[in-house]
Write an enzyme that holds these catalytic residues in place. Structure first.
Site, PDB file in Angstrom:
ATOM      1  N   LYS A  17       0.827  -1.213   0.000  1.00  0.00           N
ATOM      2  CA  LYS A  17       0.000   0.000   0.000  1.00  0.00           C
ATOM      3  C   LYS A  17       0.861   1.263   0.000  1.00  0.00           C
ATOM      4  O   LYS A  17       0.956   1.965   1.017  1.00  0.00           O
ATOM      5  CB  LYS A  17      -0.961  -0.030   1.195  1.00  0.00           C
ATOM      6  CG  LYS A  17      -2.084  -1.053   1.011  1.00  0.00           C
ATOM      7  CD  LYS A  17      -2.956  -1.183   2.242  1.00  0.00           C
ATOM      8  CE  LYS A  17      -3.900  -0.047   2.461  1.00  0.00           C
ATOM      9  NZ  LYS A  17      -5.057  -0.013   1.539  1.00  0.00           N
TER      10      LYS A  17
HETATM   11  N1  PMP Z   1      -6.965  -3.309  -3.222  1.00  0.00           N
HETATM   12  C1  PMP Z   1      -6.717  -2.039  -2.873  1.00  0.00           C
HETATM   13  C2  PMP Z   1      -6.252  -1.073  -3.905  1.00  0.00           C
HETATM   14  C3  PMP Z   1      -6.921  -1.630  -1.538  1.00  0.00           C
HETATM   15  O1  PMP Z   1      -6.689  -0.384  -1.178  1.00  0.00           O
HETATM   16  C4  PMP Z   1      -7.402  -2.568  -0.594  1.00  0.00           C
HETATM   17  C5  PMP Z   1      -7.654  -2.145   0.830  1.00  0.00           C
HETATM   18  N2  PMP Z   1      -6.513  -2.243   1.617  1.00  0.00           N
HETATM   19  C6  PMP Z   1      -7.625  -3.886  -1.012  1.00  0.00           C
HETATM   20  C7  PMP Z   1      -7.393  -4.222  -2.336  1.00  0.00           C
HETATM   21  C8  PMP Z   1      -8.046  -4.956  -0.036  1.00  0.00           C
HETATM   22  O2  PMP Z   1      -6.984  -5.241   0.835  1.00  0.00           O
HETATM   23  P1  PMP Z   1      -7.229  -5.732   2.325  1.00  0.00           P
HETATM   24  O3  PMP Z   1      -8.119  -6.885   2.241  1.00  0.00           O
HETATM   25  O4  PMP Z   1      -5.872  -6.059   2.830  1.00  0.00           O
HETATM   26  O5  PMP Z   1      -7.853  -4.583   3.054  1.00  0.00           O
END
Ligand code: PMP
Length: 311
Positions: free
Chosen positions: A158
């Protein structure tokens, strides 16, 4: 007593209102930071919050930080403890969103480098309800914006700069009257939502784009892969998905810490399946909700219990 908002910044807990950075901060200008979104789920019956997969979030943060050549003062375990202490102190008795961010904190601009730029680590906790209405299937639009390729910006972690694309896409979708944007890769195959991973169900098979399809390696995505195997006996296929496969799917759903498991009812004005929440989505939604609030003994390893005030 009403809970108070605290943050962790520069090595200590401070009232959220006092957690500030300067206008020359490197990360503010260049997107040189890496963050997480974590949920603490309040279980009224247990009188506890359960933070979902806390360690895995900090492991991902560390992976991003190492790509950005950060030298963080805390291990993943220490970050977990910092977060638990902060949530205890805030004392919330409701669902919360936890936002850690590791950033190039030096007040240094006109300096395009990662090395020899100081880093800092911050955690913010805010009360948080639904991000997307999970009851009703949402209407999605294939975005005119493409998901950045890993050759342009690392996509499995991220990194803040990546989110400009997500925000352009979501803004476009909302302005056009949809609930969410689906981003394709540069080659036209499916990547993910603006802040969610994507799963497709067809003829009893579940598929999701693979790591090399530029999607974030979501922690909810990983949890759904485990729940599909354990609870439904279905091994999720990780593979390239064509845009038109989504139009023909029986079910499509999005997953994310904020979005939970969100059924897609429509894509580009075409109904997905019946247009209602499908049976596979519904089963996974239920299993996921039980796991995140600490209601399933089998998945308690995923939950870090926190008692408001420390108890
Ligand atoms: N894709 C993106 C671009 C995101 O920002 C997120 C949220 N963190 C997700 C997928 C899902 O990730 P997670 O399940 O770890 O929250």
């Amino acid at each position: 007593m009403a809970p108070e908002a605290y943050a962790f910044l520069s090595g200590k807990q401070v009232p959220l209102a006092d957690a500030r950075v300067g206008v020359m901060t490197h990360a503010l200008h260049y997107g040189t930071s890496v963050f997480e979104g974590i949920r603490g789920n309040w279980n009224e019956k247990h009188g506890k919050s359960y933070i979902f997969r806390l360690r895995e979030h900090y492991e991902r943060l560390h992976r991003g930080a190492s790509i950005l050549r950060m030298e963080l003062s805390y291990s993943a375990d220490e970050m977990c403890q910092i977060t638990v202490d902060l949530l205890e102190r805030c004392g919330y008795r409701e669902d919360v969103y936890i936002r850690p961010i590791a950033f190039k904190s030096q007040e240094l601009i006109a300096n395009l480098r990662l090395h020899e730029v100081q880093d800092d680590f911050c955690v913010i906790i805010i009360p948080f309800g639904d991000y997307i209405d999970g009851e009703n299937p949402i209407r999605c639009q294939t975005s005119s914006w493409r998901r950045p390729e890993d050759t342009m910006l690392p996509t499995g972690v991220k990194i803040t700069g990546l989110y400009t694309t997500s925000i352009l896409a979501k803004t476009e979708a909302i302005a056009a009257g949809y609930d969410e944007a689906i981003l394709l890769n540069n080659d036209g195959t499916v990547s993910e939502g603006s802040g969610e991973n994507l799963f497709m169900v067809r003829d009893g098979r579940i598929s999701t784009p693979s790591e090399t399809d530029n999607c974030l390696l979501g922690i909810t995505r990983d949890s759904i892969i485990v729940l599909a195997r354990e609870e439904l006996g279905i091994e999720v296929e990780q593979r390239r998905i064509h845009r038109s496969e989504l139009y023909l799917a029986d079910e499509v759903f999005l997953t994310g810490t904020a979005a939970h498991v969100t059924p897609m009812g429509e894509l580009d004005n075409r109904k997905i399946g019946s247009g209602r929440t499908g049976p596979v989505t519904a089963k996974l939604q239920e299993a996921y909700f039980d796991a995140v609030v600490g209601n399933n003994e089998k998945y308690m390893d995923w939950c870090t219990a926190v008692v408001p005030g420390g108890g």
